[in-house]
Design a protein around this motif. Structure first.
Motif, mmCIF file in Angstrom:
data_model
loop_
_atom_site.group_PDB
_atom_site.id
_atom_site.type_symbol
_atom_site.label_atom_id
_atom_site.label_comp_id
_atom_site.label_asym_id
_atom_site.label_seq_id
_atom_site.Cartn_x
_atom_site.Cartn_y
_atom_site.Cartn_z
ATOM 1 N N LYS A 18 0.801 -1.200 0.000
ATOM 2 C CA LYS A 18 0.000 0.000 0.000
ATOM 3 C C LYS A 18 0.847 1.268 0.000
ATOM 4 O O LYS A 18 0.366 2.325 0.344
ATOM 5 C CB LYS A 18 -0.922 0.025 1.220
ATOM 6 C CG LYS A 18 -1.907 -1.096 1.281
ATOM 7 C CD LYS A 18 -2.952 -0.991 0.188
ATOM 8 C CE LYS A 18 -4.231 -1.698 0.568
ATOM 9 N NZ LYS A 18 -4.014 -3.102 0.916
ATOM 10 N N ASP A 43 -9.181 0.807 5.079
ATOM 11 C CA ASP A 43 -8.646 1.847 4.199
ATOM 12 C C ASP A 43 -8.375 3.134 4.966
ATOM 13 O O ASP A 43 -7.389 3.830 4.694
ATOM 14 C CB ASP A 43 -9.625 2.119 3.045
ATOM 15 C CG ASP A 43 -9.675 0.967 2.054
ATOM 16 O OD1 ASP A 43 -10.565 0.973 1.191
ATOM 17 O OD2 ASP A 43 -8.814 0.070 2.152
ATOM 18 N N LEU A 47 -4.918 5.331 5.245
ATOM 19 C CA LEU A 47 -4.879 6.778 5.035
ATOM 20 C C LEU A 47 -4.173 7.465 6.189
ATOM 21 O O LEU A 47 -3.334 8.339 5.992
ATOM 22 C CB LEU A 47 -6.298 7.340 4.927
ATOM 23 C CG LEU A 47 -7.046 7.246 3.615
ATOM 24 C CD1 LEU A 47 -8.163 8.260 3.617
ATOM 25 C CD2 LEU A 47 -6.129 7.520 2.454
ATOM 26 N N ARG A 50 -0.479 6.864 6.120
ATOM 27 C CA ARG A 50 0.181 7.692 5.104
ATOM 28 C C ARG A 50 0.266 9.131 5.558
ATOM 29 O O ARG A 50 1.282 9.804 5.384
ATOM 30 C CB ARG A 50 -0.609 7.579 3.781
ATOM 31 C CG ARG A 50 0.069 8.285 2.636
ATOM 32 C CD ARG A 50 1.242 7.478 2.076
ATOM 33 N NE ARG A 50 1.958 8.244 1.067
ATOM 34 C CZ ARG A 50 3.158 8.797 1.259
ATOM 35 N NH1 ARG A 50 3.759 8.674 2.409
ATOM 36 N NH2 ARG A 50 3.735 9.480 0.291
ATOM 37 N N LYS B 88 -4.787 10.560 -0.786
ATOM 38 C CA LYS B 88 -5.791 9.946 -1.644
ATOM 39 C C LYS B 88 -5.170 8.923 -2.583
ATOM 40 O O LYS B 88 -5.851 7.985 -3.009
ATOM 41 C CB LYS B 88 -6.525 11.013 -2.461
ATOM 42 C CG LYS B 88 -7.685 11.635 -1.715
ATOM 43 C CD LYS B 88 -8.498 12.559 -2.601
ATOM 44 C CE LYS B 88 -9.733 13.058 -1.874
ATOM 45 N NZ LYS B 88 -10.432 14.111 -2.626
ATOM 46 N N VAL B 90 -3.071 6.710 -1.767
ATOM 47 C CA VAL B 90 -3.123 5.447 -1.027
ATOM 48 C C VAL B 90 -4.505 4.825 -1.169
ATOM 49 O O VAL B 90 -4.651 3.626 -1.363
ATOM 50 C CB VAL B 90 -2.804 5.677 0.467
ATOM 51 C CG1 VAL B 90 -3.089 4.438 1.270
ATOM 52 C CG2 VAL B 90 -1.365 6.067 0.636
ATOM 53 N N LEU B 91 -5.517 5.673 -1.098
ATOM 54 C CA LEU B 91 -6.886 5.197 -1.227
ATOM 55 C C LEU B 91 -7.093 4.532 -2.578
ATOM 56 O O LEU B 91 -7.697 3.465 -2.685
ATOM 57 C CB LEU B 91 -7.840 6.375 -1.080
ATOM 58 C CG LEU B 91 -9.298 6.041 -0.810
ATOM 59 C CD1 LEU B 91 -9.413 5.210 0.444
ATOM 60 C CD2 LEU B 91 -10.094 7.326 -0.665
ATOM 61 N N CYS B 94 -5.523 1.183 -2.523
ATOM 62 C CA CYS B 94 -6.345 0.268 -1.745
ATOM 63 C C CYS B 94 -7.443 -0.294 -2.619
ATOM 64 O O CYS B 94 -7.697 -1.489 -2.627
ATOM 65 C CB CYS B 94 -6.991 1.000 -0.559
ATOM 66 S SG CYS B 94 -5.842 1.390 0.748
#
Lengths: 120, 174
Positions: A18, A43, A47, A50, B88, B90-91, B94
């Motif tokens: 990820k 998720d 977030l 990150r 975002k 990363v989103l 995912c």
């Protein structure tokens, strides 16, 4: 610590695919130790991880650029404390990063407080 | 750093991970040890800050689980809006990973056969297995019976021989 992108590691401590470097399960533990925090979507967890990484980067770079150690290529505690003091978004850190103030300034502010009380 | 006391407040990001990030972000910069320690603690503070804010937003939305949307709104309201674009990404990853996984599992499970049909096939297999077992058991039983009969007949024949000689004796005695 990074594993190959093919490994789907959801529950593992090591974040695999990820694009994050910090351990996700540790972030989850810290989040859950916050009072009242309920369940966290997987998720959303990534977030937050990150965002935390970005925070570290910004904190480090800001502190270094605005710090006294830039000339000598060093980063010191005081640089971090100054940045926390001077940057709005980092104000929440001032509780754990008290800026070391000069004794003279402290005495002055102490006098000020005593004067205020005397007036009242 | 393992925390044996189990105190929630001792939870921090591992020092090694932070050191690595600092090194990558500020290469060739000498960072004091107490500064590193502080960055570790700042991380924890940041996570708490974002969690609490996201949690509040979550509660207001009457949902029970903190979603990515809640986290993004939390970052915005805390002044970290500039992080949102990168976060975002990363989103997106995912979602694409989840999509790949769903495709893979559906390829395995599906094979174009609907669930009812799979169930039916399963029942058939079970029935067959039961039948086979029953047949086996019956065979064994028959074999045992047969063997028992044979043994019985053999002993009966032996007894008859012995018995007939004994009969003569009996007659004599009377």
């Amino acid at each position: 610590m990074k594993m190959s992108a093919n490994t789907a590691d959801q529950d593992n401590n090591v974040p695999a695919n990820k694009n994050v470097s910090l351990p996700v399960s540790r972030v989850r533990l810290i989040m859950k130790s916050s009072p009242d925090v309920s369940n966290i979507n997987q998720d959303a967890l990534f977030l937050t991880t990150r965002a935390t990484e970005l925070f570290v980067q910004f904190l480090a770079v800001s502190s270094f650029n605005n710090g006294a150690g830039k000339q000598s290529n060093t980063l010191a505690y005081s640089d971090l404390a100054s940045t926390a003091e001077e940057t709005d978004t980092f104000h929440f850190l001032t509780d754990i990063l008290p800026k070391k103030i000069l004794a003279g300034d402290y005495l002055k502010s102490l006098e000020q407080m005593q004067d205020d009380e005397a007036d009242n | 750093m393992a925390s044996s006391s189990g105190n929630d407040d001792d939870l921090t990001i591992p020092r090694a991970a932070i050191n690595k990030m600092i090194k990558e972000t500020l290469p060739n910069v000498r960072v004091a040890n107490d500064a590193r320690e502080l960055v570790v603690n700042c991380c924890t503070e940041f996570i708490h800050l974002v969690s609490s804010e996201a949690n509040e937003i979550c509660n207001k939305s009457e949902k029970k689980t903190i979603s990515p949307e809640h986290v993004i709104n939390a970052l915005e309201s805390l002044g970290f809006g500039s992080y949102i674009t990168e976060v975002k990404d990363v989103l997106q990853e995912c979602k694409s990973v989840a999509l790949k996984r769903r495709k893979a599992s559906s390829r395995l499970e599906n094979l174009g056969i609907p669930e009812e049909e799979l169930l039916r096939q399963q029942q058939e297999l079970f029935a067959k297995a039961r039948q086979q077992q029953a047949e086996l058991a019956q065979q064994e039983w028959l074999q045992m019976q047969h063997a028992a009969e044979q043994a019985h007949m053999a002993s009966a024949a032996a007894t008859q021989q012995a018995g007939s000689s004994q009969d003569e004796d009996d007659d004599d005695d009377i």
